[in-house]
Design a protein around this motif. Sequence first.
Motif, mmCIF file in Angstrom:
data_model
loop_
_atom_site.group_PDB
_atom_site.id
_atom_site.type_symbol
_atom_site.label_atom_id
_atom_site.label_comp_id
_atom_site.label_asym_id
_atom_site.label_seq_id
_atom_site.Cartn_x
_atom_site.Cartn_y
_atom_site.Cartn_z
ATOM 1 N N GLN A 27 -0.542 97.047 49.265
ATOM 2 C CA GLN A 27 -1.920 97.372 49.622
ATOM 3 C C GLN A 27 -2.427 98.601 48.859
ATOM 4 O O GLN A 27 -3.598 98.680 48.491
ATOM 5 C CB GLN A 27 -2.031 97.612 51.130
ATOM 6 N N MET A 28 -1.560 99.548 48.605
ATOM 7 C CA MET A 28 -1.964 100.735 47.848
ATOM 8 C C MET A 28 -2.283 100.379 46.402
ATOM 9 O O MET A 28 -3.273 100.850 45.838
ATOM 10 C CB MET A 28 -0.863 101.804 47.899
ATOM 11 N N THR A 29 -1.444 99.545 45.803
ATOM 12 C CA THR A 29 -1.687 99.171 44.411
ATOM 13 C C THR A 29 -2.894 98.248 44.272
ATOM 14 O O THR A 29 -3.425 98.089 43.171
ATOM 15 C CB THR A 29 -0.442 98.493 43.806
ATOM 16 N N ALA A 30 -3.332 97.679 45.387
ATOM 17 C CA ALA A 30 -4.566 96.886 45.389
ATOM 18 C C ALA A 30 -5.773 97.752 45.729
ATOM 19 O O ALA A 30 -6.901 97.252 45.810
ATOM 20 C CB ALA A 30 -4.452 95.734 46.385
ATOM 21 N N GLY A 31 -5.548 99.039 45.936
ATOM 22 C CA GLY A 31 -6.635 99.955 46.265
ATOM 23 C C GLY A 31 -7.115 99.857 47.693
ATOM 24 O O GLY A 31 -8.210 100.337 48.011
ATOM 25 N N LYS A 32 -6.296 99.282 48.573
ATOM 26 C CA LYS A 32 -6.742 99.034 49.943
ATOM 27 C C LYS A 32 -6.131 99.979 50.970
ATOM 28 O O LYS A 32 -6.524 99.964 52.131
ATOM 29 C CB LYS A 32 -6.431 97.580 50.331
ATOM 30 N N ILE A 33 -5.145 100.756 50.576
ATOM 31 C CA ILE A 33 -4.597 101.809 51.426
ATOM 32 C C ILE A 33 -4.618 103.095 50.616
ATOM 33 O O ILE A 33 -4.244 103.106 49.440
ATOM 34 C CB ILE A 33 -3.164 101.482 51.894
ATOM 35 N N ASP A 34 -5.057 104.179 51.242
ATOM 36 C CA ASP A 34 -5.170 105.465 50.548
ATOM 37 C C ASP A 34 -3.903 106.299 50.657
ATOM 38 O O ASP A 34 -3.466 106.912 49.685
ATOM 39 C CB ASP A 34 -6.351 106.256 51.138
ATOM 40 N N ILE A 35 -3.351 106.362 51.863
ATOM 41 C CA ILE A 35 -2.183 107.200 52.152
ATOM 42 C C ILE A 35 -1.160 106.347 52.874
ATOM 43 O O ILE A 35 -1.503 105.581 53.781
ATOM 44 C CB ILE A 35 -2.575 108.404 53.039
ATOM 45 N N GLY A 36 0.106 106.461 52.486
ATOM 46 C CA GLY A 36 1.150 105.676 53.137
ATOM 47 C C GLY A 36 2.425 106.470 53.317
ATOM 48 O O GLY A 36 2.644 107.477 52.639
ATOM 49 N N SER A 37 3.275 106.020 54.215
ATOM 50 C CA SER A 37 4.572 106.674 54.420
ATOM 51 C C SER A 37 5.680 105.632 54.376
ATOM 52 O O SER A 37 5.515 104.517 54.875
ATOM 53 C CB SER A 37 4.606 107.438 55.750
#
Length: 436
Positions: free
Chosen positions: A82-92
């Motif tokens: 999801q991050m690499t799709a630009g859909k999550i900003d911050i993750g753990s």
Amino acid sequence: MPLALLLPLVTACGGTAGADGSKTVTVTVGYQSKTINTVTAGTLLRSLGYFEEELAARGKKDGKTYKVKWQDYATGAPITAQMTAGKIDIGSMGDFPLLINAARGKQLGQPTRLVSVTGYNLRGGLNTVVTAPGSHLRSLADLRGRKVSTSVGSAADGTLVRALKKAGIDPEKGISKLNQQPSVGASALTGGSVDALSQFVAWPGQLAYEGKAKALYDGADLNLPTFHGVTVREKFAEERGGVLDDFLRAQRRATDYLRKRPVAAAESVAEETGLPAEAVYLYNGAHGIATFDPALRPELIAALKKDVPILKAAKLVGDVDVDSFVDPEPLKRATHTPAYPKAGAAKSELWLKGQDSTRTFDSPKQLLKALKGAEVRAAYVPDALTGTLWFADRAVWVTDGSDLRAFVTPSHAKTYVERHAGARVVSYADALGLAS
């Protein structure tokens, strides 16, 4: 201003509907509610509302409305997707998934940065290999030719690969490895379709607490740090640096809360996740297996670099430039606070029913004495070899003269007995009797 903030329709990261679109910012946070080593950037942080408080204060200054969208996942892989799709900003996520996050982000034109740590264990005790309660397997060497469930690319898989190599077993050909989600692997273990399960916090502790598993291998035997951390999309960090600062300040506040009120924090996480509070406390308690500190400690980054070859060998990543992935500046800018002191030696700990605090003891024997006649919610003891905390009634006990020592695994107890003449393994019931 990024294009996503100008779109009139709702987008996953930072958009809004209506004429006031430019005045509403939505931040999407990916977390793993049941991976309780990440709670200061996920489950606990969400329940405390600290991030929303920080954003509300920002909104009063700049006139914008900030909203947080929390997305819960079982592992780090979908967060990276999801991050690499630009859909999550911050993750753990854990250390191995963080490296995959770095590699995929760079490969797909959505580079990410590691900006903080959630929880860590300097010896690697957060990952454990467990087997069924009635299993005759006594050590990792007994896994040769057996079926083992893990999540490929996870920190637990990394522990399994390293441990098998150390035991002289080919991690690809020496066992039959099943790539499964943690919950699927747990069901496979209890159902008897696999011989062992290698997983990350909190699955091993939860299964042991519920009487569905016993520890076979303590990840702390590797004596190599393992941790979970916070990653952010580079574009988001550049365009919304203030919001990232707010997140890191909120994480620090949640860390302070957990360290000052560990029982309350465990109860909160248990309520949010459905996990047993006693299992949560095993990891996140005052003397738990995990130490919580956002600081990007040098020894953790050094361990991260040692993880790269494991993932390369599994063809999950190519080269990863860890130094360029790690970005300590946002944490320094946001919190202006030093790292917490390193955790001291773990102590035996007793949690009584109806109590919102625990008692600590200088020795396992003193703990066992205190159990007599007490209404016990949970009792914890550190492994005499690695210091890994474990449930007293699930530990392997050894009597050595007038001393009583506890161990996470049968192999640890065997090692101790072989080194100490007269020492012998005893049952938990016998240990209680000897203590009194």
